[in-house]
Design a protein around this motif. Structure first.
Motif, short mmCIF file in Angstrom:
data_model
loop_
_atom_site.label_atom_id
_atom_site.label_comp_id
_atom_site.label_asym_id
_atom_site.label_seq_id
_atom_site.Cartn_x
_atom_site.Cartn_y
_atom_site.Cartn_z
N THR A 2 -62.80 -2.05 98.44
CA THR A 2 -62.35 -1.76 99.69
C THR A 2 -60.75 -1.46 99.39
O THR A 2 -60.17 -1.57 98.33
N GLN A 3 -60.21 -1.03 100.44
CA GLN A 3 -58.46 -0.50 100.18
C GLN A 3 -57.90 -1.77 100.07
O GLN A 3 -57.02 -1.83 99.15
N ASP A 4 -58.38 -2.89 100.72
CA ASP A 4 -57.72 -4.15 100.46
C ASP A 4 -57.74 -4.73 99.27
O ASP A 4 -56.84 -4.95 98.38
N SER A 5 -59.15 -4.59 98.48
CA SER A 5 -59.21 -5.06 97.22
C SER A 5 -58.50 -4.38 96.16
O SER A 5 -57.71 -4.57 95.27
N ALA A 6 -58.48 -2.98 96.59
CA ALA A 6 -57.61 -2.10 95.35
C ALA A 6 -56.23 -2.35 95.58
O ALA A 6 -55.56 -2.39 94.55
N ASN A 7 -55.56 -2.73 96.69
CA ASN A 7 -54.26 -2.88 96.61
C ASN A 7 -53.95 -4.45 96.10
O ASN A 7 -53.07 -4.61 95.56
N THR A 8 -54.76 -5.21 96.48
CA THR A 8 -54.47 -6.72 95.82
C THR A 8 -54.70 -6.38 94.18
O THR A 8 -53.73 -7.06 93.54
N LEU A 9 -55.86 -5.71 93.67
CA LEU A 9 -55.79 -5.55 92.21
C LEU A 9 -54.28 -4.78 91.79
O LEU A 9 -53.89 -5.17 90.83
N LYS A 10 -53.97 -3.78 92.30
CA LYS A 10 -52.69 -3.12 91.95
C LYS A 10 -51.61 -3.99 91.88
O LYS A 10 -50.76 -4.02 91.11
N VAL A 11 -51.19 -4.70 93.17
CA VAL A 11 -50.11 -5.71 93.05
C VAL A 11 -50.09 -6.77 92.05
O VAL A 11 -49.15 -7.12 91.16
N ALA A 12 -51.46 -7.40 91.96
CA ALA A 12 -51.57 -8.53 90.97
C ALA A 12 -51.42 -7.88 89.21
O ALA A 12 -51.11 -8.40 88.43
N GLN A 13 -51.93 -6.62 89.18
CA GLN A 13 -51.73 -5.94 87.93
C GLN A 13 -50.21 -5.69 87.53
O GLN A 13 -49.71 -5.75 86.29
N GLN A 14 -49.49 -5.22 88.47
CA GLN A 14 -48.11 -5.06 88.36
C GLN A 14 -47.39 -6.57 88.10
O GLN A 14 -46.37 -6.65 87.16
N ALA A 15 -47.78 -7.66 88.82
CA ALA A 15 -47.26 -8.69 88.31
C ALA A 15 -47.57 -9.32 87.19
O ALA A 15 -46.84 -9.85 86.50
N PHE A 16 -48.93 -8.94 86.84
CA PHE A 16 -49.27 -9.54 85.34
C PHE A 16 -48.40 -9.19 84.31
O PHE A 16 -48.20 -9.52 83.17
N GLU A 17 -48.07 -7.66 84.43
CA GLU A 17 -47.34 -6.93 83.36
C GLU A 17 -45.82 -7.60 83.54
O GLU A 17 -45.42 -7.78 82.45
N HIS A 18 -45.35 -7.91 84.50
CA HIS A 18 -43.98 -8.53 84.60
C HIS A 18 -44.32 -10.06 83.92
O HIS A 18 -43.21 -10.31 83.35
N PHE A 19 -45.32 -10.62 84.29
CA PHE A 19 -45.73 -11.92 83.60
C PHE A 19 -45.55 -11.82 82.05
O PHE A 19 -45.05 -12.77 81.38
N THR A 20 -46.53 -10.91 81.62
CA THR A 20 -46.70 -10.94 80.20
C THR A 20 -45.17 -10.39 79.51
O THR A 20 -44.80 -10.90 78.42
N SER A 21 -44.52 -9.80 80.15
CA SER A 21 -43.05 -9.14 79.67
C SER A 21 -42.22 -10.49 79.62
O SER A 21 -41.43 -10.87 78.65
N GLY A 22 -42.31 -11.34 80.63
CA GLY A 22 -41.71 -12.61 80.85
C GLY A 22 -42.06 -13.69 79.80
O GLY A 22 -41.08 -13.93 78.88
N LEU A 23 -43.27 -13.57 79.38
CA LEU A 23 -43.89 -14.62 78.14
C LEU A 23 -43.13 -13.83 76.93
O LEU A 23 -42.72 -14.90 76.14
N ALA A 24 -43.07 -12.87 76.63
CA ALA A 24 -42.58 -12.11 75.41
C ALA A 24 -40.86 -12.12 75.25
O ALA A 24 -40.43 -12.45 74.26
N THR A 25 -40.42 -11.94 76.46
CA THR A 25 -39.00 -11.80 76.30
C THR A 25 -38.08 -12.99 76.96
O THR A 25 -36.89 -13.23 76.65
N GLY A 26 -38.74 -13.70 77.88
CA GLY A 26 -37.94 -14.75 78.58
C GLY A 26 -37.12 -14.17 79.72
O GLY A 26 -36.46 -14.88 80.39
N ASP A 27 -37.26 -13.03 79.95
CA ASP A 27 -36.81 -12.39 81.04
C ASP A 27 -37.74 -12.50 82.23
O ASP A 27 -38.53 -11.51 82.48
N TRP A 28 -37.59 -13.13 83.29
CA TRP A 28 -38.56 -13.32 84.28
C TRP A 28 -38.18 -12.85 85.65
O TRP A 28 -38.79 -12.95 86.66
N GLN A 29 -37.13 -12.17 85.71
CA GLN A 29 -36.60 -11.50 87.00
C GLN A 29 -37.75 -10.69 87.72
O GLN A 29 -37.70 -10.85 88.85
N ALA A 30 -38.16 -9.70 86.99
CA ALA A 30 -39.16 -8.92 87.51
C ALA A 30 -40.16 -9.43 88.16
O ALA A 30 -40.83 -9.31 89.33
#
Length: 132
Positions: A2-30
């Motif tokens: 569904t459109q809701d499921s697709a949007n949820t996945l898109k938002v979560a994937q962006q957050a996961f990219e920021h999360f893994t970047s924070g793990l690697a660098t210590g910069d959590w702002q994004a």
């Protein structure tokens, strides 16, 4: 999907990219910028064990993670992504130095999405924290 499921996945994937970047660098702002003010998270051990509430508490937790893994944590594989209309679970492997000691683990993190933000997070991991 569904459109809701697709949007949820898109938002979560962006957050996961920021999360893994924070793990690697210590910069959590994004990652922090993607959290709701009433964000809640659940962590399985230590001083943040159990349910934690609020963006400020999340910032304290992420600072603790960065201090514990001074040289960062590297994502070594993304094994599975599972999603529905409100939640996305990422299963991955990571490694680094935990308080100066070698660390490898399999982890699952769950992001709850509310109005294009992350409103909830749960983390699950196993083994001894030193091996897959």
């Amino acid at each position: 999907m569904t459109q809701d499921s697709a949007n949820t996945l898109k938002v979560a994937q962006q957050a996961f990219e920021h999360f893994t970047s924070g793990l690697a660098t210590g910069d959590w702002q994004a990652f922090l910028d993607m959290l709701t003010e009433d964000f809640t998270f659940w962590f399985p051990m230590g001083k943040f064990h159990g349910l934690n509430e609020g963006k400020k508490r999340a910032q304290e937790f992420l600072q603790y993670v960065s201090e514990s893994f001074g040289s960062g944590i590297t994502l070594t594989s993304l094994d599975r992504v599972t999603s529905n209309e409100t939640t996305v679970v990422f299963e991955f492997r990571d490694e680094g130095l935990l308080l100066g000691q070698p660390y490898k683990n399999r982890v699952a993190v769950s992001f709850d999405v509310c109005d294009d933000k992350i409103c909830g997070y749960r983390e699950y991991f196993g083994s001894d924290g030193k091996s897959y």
